[in-house]
Design an enzyme around this catalytic site. Structure first.
Site, mmCIF file in Angstrom:
data_model
loop_
_atom_site.group_PDB
_atom_site.id
_atom_site.type_symbol
_atom_site.label_atom_id
_atom_site.label_comp_id
_atom_site.label_asym_id
_atom_site.label_seq_id
_atom_site.Cartn_x
_atom_site.Cartn_y
_atom_site.Cartn_z
ATOM 1 N N HIS A 56 56.677 19.892 15.295
ATOM 2 C CA HIS A 56 55.195 19.616 15.523
ATOM 3 C C HIS A 56 54.954 18.548 16.483
ATOM 4 C CE1 HIS A 56 57.323 16.331 12.918
ATOM 5 N NE2 HIS A 56 56.785 15.625 13.749
HETATM 6 P P1 TYD Z 1 59.131 15.986 7.607
HETATM 7 O O1 TYD Z 1 57.689 15.789 8.062
HETATM 8 O O2 TYD Z 1 59.501 17.628 7.057
HETATM 9 O O3 TYD Z 1 60.153 15.600 8.360
HETATM 10 P P2 TYD Z 1 60.444 16.286 10.133
HETATM 11 O O4 TYD Z 1 59.358 16.309 10.717
HETATM 12 O O5 TYD Z 1 61.155 15.039 10.717
HETATM 13 O O6 TYD Z 1 61.307 17.542 9.759
HETATM 14 O O7 TYD Z 1 59.216 15.229 6.378
HETATM 15 C C1 TYD Z 1 59.827 15.247 5.338
HETATM 16 C C2 TYD Z 1 59.442 14.459 3.906
HETATM 17 O O8 TYD Z 1 59.234 13.130 4.162
HETATM 18 C C3 TYD Z 1 57.958 15.217 3.898
HETATM 19 O O9 TYD Z 1 57.782 15.412 2.346
HETATM 20 C C4 TYD Z 1 57.019 13.968 4.204
HETATM 21 C C5 TYD Z 1 57.914 12.941 4.086
HETATM 22 N N1 TYD Z 1 57.478 11.853 4.886
HETATM 23 C C6 TYD Z 1 57.160 10.318 4.486
HETATM 24 O O10 TYD Z 1 56.855 10.552 3.379
HETATM 25 N N2 TYD Z 1 57.018 9.401 5.421
HETATM 26 C C7 TYD Z 1 57.309 9.589 6.619
HETATM 27 O O11 TYD Z 1 57.207 8.846 7.458
HETATM 28 C C8 TYD Z 1 57.772 10.971 7.354
HETATM 29 C C9 TYD Z 1 58.261 10.964 8.455
HETATM 30 C C10 TYD Z 1 57.916 12.021 6.135
#
Ligand code: TYD
Length: 139
Positions: A49
């Site tokens: 992303h």
């Molecule tokens: P995700 O966006 O899939 O992580 P990445 O982009 O690094 O692969 O995030 C995993 C989970 O954690 C998703 O359910 C969203 C949650 N999350 C939060 O609650 N707070 C945050 O600051 C972040 C980055 C993710």
């Protein structure tokens, strides 16, 4: 593409090493959020992303991992393998994290709270927004 990697100062003595990071001094934004990931499985790719406004600094505080950066024009791969290196990622950069070592702990310092509306999760939408950004910059 310009890649900015901070080389944080290491305060070392006979006890070991301490790395301080001060917002606005060692990194260019106020830190509103810190998160980290560990136990990442073999072959896993995270991220995929871009962000509309969020700035981040990624620090692999233990182990190693690789980060693919894409500004819509060029791609680059950076390996993070030192706990005192911080990779700065500005807004409007597509990123993918991969090749995590089993012991990797990747910590992220972020300029804002978690806001789903700041995410661009569709690559074509990212390309359109990155190109619009270039156009506004006069490139
Ligand atoms: P995700 O966006 O899939 O992580 P990445 O982009 O690094 O692969 O995030 C995993 C989970 O954690 C998703 O359910 C969203 C949650 N999350 C939060 O609650 N707070 C945050 O600051 C972040 C980055 C993710």
């Amino acid at each position: 593409m310009e890649i900015k990697i901070y080389n944080f100062k290491q305060m070392g003595d006979e006890r070991g090493t301490l790395v301080p990071i001060e917002a606005g001094i060692d990194i260019p934004f106020p830190i509103k959020r810190v998160y980290y990931m560990y136990g990442t499985g073999r072959g896993v790719r995270r991220g995929l992303h871009a962000h509309k406004t969020l700035q981040q600094v990624l620090i692999c505080v233990h182990g190693t991992c690789k980060i693919l950066l894409d500004d819509g024009n060029e791609k680059a791969i950076v390996e993070l393998n030192q706990p005192y290196h911080g990779l700065y990622i500005r807004e409007n950069i597509w990123r993918e994290m991969f090749d995590f070592s089993e012991d990797a702990v990747l910590m992220v310092l972020a300029s804002d709270h978690y806001k789903e509306e700041d995410y661009i999760r569709d690559y074509d939408e990212f390309l359109r927004s990155a190109k619009a950004g270039y156009w506004e910059d006069g490139d």
